[in-house]
Design an enzyme around this catalytic site. Sequence first.
Site, PDB file in Angstrom:
ATOM      1  N   GLY A  12       0.867  -1.190   0.000  1.00  0.00           N
ATOM      2  CA  GLY A  12       0.000   0.000   0.000  1.00  0.00           C
ATOM      3  C   GLY A  12       0.897   1.232   0.000  1.00  0.00           C
ATOM      4  N   TYR A  13       0.381   2.321   0.536  1.00  0.00           N
ATOM      5  CA  TYR A  13       1.149   3.579   0.542  1.00  0.00           C
ATOM      6  C   TYR A  13       2.513   3.386   1.220  1.00  0.00           C
ATOM      7  CZ  TYR A  13      -3.165   6.106  -0.617  1.00  0.00           C
ATOM      8  OH  TYR A  13      -4.303   6.560  -1.226  1.00  0.00           O
ATOM      9  N   VAL A  81      -0.023 -12.993   3.432  1.00  0.00           N
ATOM     10  CA  VAL A  81       0.651 -13.250   4.716  1.00  0.00           C
ATOM     11  C   VAL A  81      -0.354 -13.935   5.642  1.00  0.00           C
ATOM     12  CG1 VAL A  81       1.823 -12.196   6.691  1.00  0.00           C
ATOM     13  CG2 VAL A  81       2.044 -11.160   4.417  1.00  0.00           C
ATOM     14  N   GLU A 170     -17.317  11.213   3.067  1.00  0.00           N
ATOM     15  CA  GLU A 170     -16.809  11.241   1.687  1.00  0.00           C
ATOM     16  C   GLU A 170     -17.649  10.332   0.787  1.00  0.00           C
ATOM     17  OE1 GLU A 170     -12.482  10.522   1.808  1.00  0.00           O
ATOM     18  OE2 GLU A 170     -12.314  12.691   1.547  1.00  0.00           O
ATOM     19  N   LYS A 378      -6.968  18.271  -2.906  1.00  0.00           N
ATOM     20  CA  LYS A 378      -6.806  16.825  -2.727  1.00  0.00           C
ATOM     21  C   LYS A 378      -6.265  16.175  -4.012  1.00  0.00           C
ATOM     22  CE  LYS A 378      -9.090  13.221  -0.235  1.00  0.00           C
ATOM     23  NZ  LYS A 378     -10.298  12.707   0.360  1.00  0.00           N
TER      24      LYS A 378
HETATM   25  C1  FAD Z   1     -12.340   5.619   1.853  1.00  0.00           C
HETATM   26  C2  FAD Z   1     -11.045   6.078   2.462  1.00  0.00           C
HETATM   27  C3  FAD Z   1     -10.619   7.387   2.243  1.00  0.00           C
HETATM   28  C4  FAD Z   1      -9.390   7.823   2.793  1.00  0.00           C
HETATM   29  N1  FAD Z   1      -8.989   9.115   2.552  1.00  0.00           N
HETATM   30  C5  FAD Z   1      -7.779   9.525   2.983  1.00  0.00           C
HETATM   31  C6  FAD Z   1      -7.287  10.827   2.673  1.00  0.00           C
HETATM   32  O1  FAD Z   1      -7.977  11.608   2.028  1.00  0.00           O
HETATM   33  N2  FAD Z   1      -6.049  11.172   3.105  1.00  0.00           N
HETATM   34  C7  FAD Z   1      -5.264  10.318   3.822  1.00  0.00           C
HETATM   35  O2  FAD Z   1      -4.120  10.686   4.171  1.00  0.00           O
HETATM   36  N3  FAD Z   1      -5.701   9.075   4.172  1.00  0.00           N
HETATM   37  C8  FAD Z   1      -6.934   8.657   3.764  1.00  0.00           C
HETATM   38  N4  FAD Z   1      -7.395   7.400   4.085  1.00  0.00           N
HETATM   39  C9  FAD Z   1      -6.577   6.549   4.957  1.00  0.00           C
HETATM   40  C10 FAD Z   1      -5.480   5.855   4.158  1.00  0.00           C
HETATM   41  O3  FAD Z   1      -5.999   5.230   3.024  1.00  0.00           O
HETATM   42  C11 FAD Z   1      -4.725   4.856   5.034  1.00  0.00           C
HETATM   43  O4  FAD Z   1      -4.275   5.507   6.192  1.00  0.00           O
HETATM   44  C12 FAD Z   1      -3.563   4.266   4.237  1.00  0.00           C
HETATM   45  O5  FAD Z   1      -4.061   3.448   3.198  1.00  0.00           O
HETATM   46  C13 FAD Z   1      -2.617   3.461   5.125  1.00  0.00           C
HETATM   47  O6  FAD Z   1      -1.534   3.040   4.352  1.00  0.00           O
HETATM   48  P1  FAD Z   1      -0.784   1.657   4.671  1.00  0.00           P
HETATM   49  O7  FAD Z   1       0.414   1.619   3.795  1.00  0.00           O
HETATM   50  O8  FAD Z   1      -0.615   1.507   6.129  1.00  0.00           O
HETATM   51  O9  FAD Z   1      -1.813   0.534   4.243  1.00  0.00           O
HETATM   52  P2  FAD Z   1      -2.643   0.266   2.908  1.00  0.00           P
HETATM   53  O10 FAD Z   1      -2.538   1.405   1.967  1.00  0.00           O
HETATM   54  O11 FAD Z   1      -3.988  -0.163   3.374  1.00  0.00           O
HETATM   55  O12 FAD Z   1      -1.885  -0.978   2.260  1.00  0.00           O
HETATM   56  C14 FAD Z   1      -1.878  -2.253   2.837  1.00  0.00           C
HETATM   57  C15 FAD Z   1      -1.435  -3.242   1.790  1.00  0.00           C
HETATM   58  O13 FAD Z   1      -1.269  -4.510   2.409  1.00  0.00           O
HETATM   59  C16 FAD Z   1      -1.882  -5.510   1.610  1.00  0.00           C
HETATM   60  N5  FAD Z   1      -2.294  -6.597   2.498  1.00  0.00           N
HETATM   61  C17 FAD Z   1      -3.202  -6.551   3.502  1.00  0.00           C
HETATM   62  N6  FAD Z   1      -3.281  -7.729   4.129  1.00  0.00           N
HETATM   63  C18 FAD Z   1      -2.388  -8.552   3.515  1.00  0.00           C
HETATM   64  C19 FAD Z   1      -1.997  -9.894   3.717  1.00  0.00           C
HETATM   65  N7  FAD Z   1      -2.525 -10.672   4.675  1.00  0.00           N
HETATM   66  N8  FAD Z   1      -1.041 -10.418   2.903  1.00  0.00           N
HETATM   67  C20 FAD Z   1      -0.471  -9.664   1.923  1.00  0.00           C
HETATM   68  N9  FAD Z   1      -0.813  -8.394   1.687  1.00  0.00           N
HETATM   69  C21 FAD Z   1      -1.761  -7.832   2.477  1.00  0.00           C
HETATM   70  C22 FAD Z   1      -3.045  -4.799   0.923  1.00  0.00           C
HETATM   71  O14 FAD Z   1      -3.432  -5.474  -0.269  1.00  0.00           O
HETATM   72  C23 FAD Z   1      -2.430  -3.433   0.654  1.00  0.00           C
HETATM   73  O15 FAD Z   1      -1.756  -3.429  -0.585  1.00  0.00           O
HETATM   74  C24 FAD Z   1      -8.610   6.937   3.571  1.00  0.00           C
HETATM   75  C25 FAD Z   1      -9.053   5.614   3.785  1.00  0.00           C
HETATM   76  C26 FAD Z   1     -10.248   5.193   3.236  1.00  0.00           C
HETATM   77  C27 FAD Z   1     -10.711   3.766   3.460  1.00  0.00           C
END
Ligand code: FAD
Length: 406
Positions: A12-13, A81, A170, A378
């Site tokens: 993810g991010y 995982v 949203e 945004k």
């Molecule tokens: C509808 C919505 C709107 C949002 N709007 C905003 C915004 O405007 N601004 C902002 O800053 N934040 C926003 N957020 C929050 C933001 O999206 C999260 O904080 C962000 O995605 C977190 O990033 P991350 O890298 O921790 O995880 P994620 O981006 O969720 O990535 C996790 C990754 O892990 C993978 N994964 C999960 N479980 C497993 C597993 N068991 N095995 C292998 N891979 C796995 C997933 O496929 C994914 O690719 C929003 C969230 C949502 C739901």
Amino acid sequence: MHRPHIVILGAGYGGMMTALKLQKQLHVNEADITLVNKEDYHYQAAWLHENAAGSLHHERTRVPIREIINENKINFVLDKVVSIKPEEKKVKLMEETLSYDILVIALGFESEMLGEPALEKNAFSIGDINSARLIREHLEYNFACYHNETEKNDARLNIVIGGGGATGSEFAGELADRIPQLCKEYDIEKALVRVIMLEAESSILRGFDEKLRHYAMNSLESRGVEIITGATLKECKPNSIVYEKDGSLEEIPTTTKIWAAGVRANSLVEKSGLGTKNGKVEVTKYLNALDCRDVYVVGDCAYVIDQESGEACNSTAQIAVQQASVVAHNVKAILKEKKLKPFEPKIKGMIVSLGGYDGIGVIFNNRKLVGWKAPLVKILIDSCYLLKLGGLNLVMKKGKFKFLNY
Ligand SMILES: Cc1cc2nc3c(=O)[nH]c(=O)nc-3n(C[C@H](O)[C@H](O)[C@H](O)COP(=O)(O)OP(=O)(O)OC[C@H]3O[C@@H](n4cnc5c(N)ncnc54)[C@H](O)[C@@H]3O)c2cc1C
């Protein structure tokens, strides 16, 4: 000579940015890097509410991971995982087990269904591309069914959103834009469709000041969203929802319930045995686990205190991307026996879009934004992210340019 193995869980991010930074900063001979993700694509979770409403196709939100990384430098493993075993320095996947020297956990969030089986069974949540696509298809299916049934079922046209936080608001804003199109497409009178948002508190969007909250409520209500505050969910049935307000119970017939009232860190981190707080791994200011220094955590799985405010950082994409830079720096520093860098969040603001052309936000030094400027800012932030991820090419391919047609 043993090359250290760096394993990154989640693309993810946080995970994707960590991988890209390490790909740039480390020579192939310095370490083996493995990136694990359960899908072969990266997606922008912050766009999922648009995919769920159907106002943006999910193809725009996702990017094939192999198109972004250099596979000569990063070994991509498409697998899920299953468990993390820090004491053995191993990660169990569905198909294999990986050993690591340094682990980066970036597994993101899950919807928090409050341990309610009925909610899990009967409500949707916006968690990933698959769940967002399911909501879009369910909405379209219900609209299509409406005319094909001799006995009209109003529940098909009532959409209930649980939670008036950022995600719920949203999504409601996107639906307000989308419903007129859906009505036209399925020959349904717009007055028959209800979008209802239930919020337990006295106002939606807590965390924003009263003026902005007011603006948001007016924007949504003027476009047909019914907002019911002080409403506590009591029961989630297959064809209705029951809530309590002012001591009395009310039931809304609905086949579409979207639970947007909370997320939690991926539950795998709590099961890993690493020290957690509020379901997230407690990390040092260098972003490694308090009780396991070779495990780094970024994004929604990390519980980190902002040294300046003394409060825990919010779960946002903005924070995840900033943490990725620090983690990449620190992983490289460990390998080269250099000084670690502490994580110092730089909160640039918070924006909530209310459909394509309206929204609220606070940016930089408490500057408030309302109206079209909010989604425009945004879009600019999202474009900067795409630029970092895949250069101008990716911005042109996946960026949002709808303001050009406005
Ligand atoms: C509808 C919505 C709107 C949002 N709007 C905003 C915004 O405007 N601004 C902002 O800053 N934040 C926003 N957020 C929050 C933001 O999206 C999260 O904080 C962000 O995605 C977190 O990033 P991350 O890298 O921790 O995880 P994620 O981006 O969720 O990535 C996790 C990754 O892990 C993978 N994964 C999960 N479980 C497993 C597993 N068991 N095995 C292998 N891979 C796995 C997933 O496929 C994914 O690719 C929003 C969230 C949502 C739901």
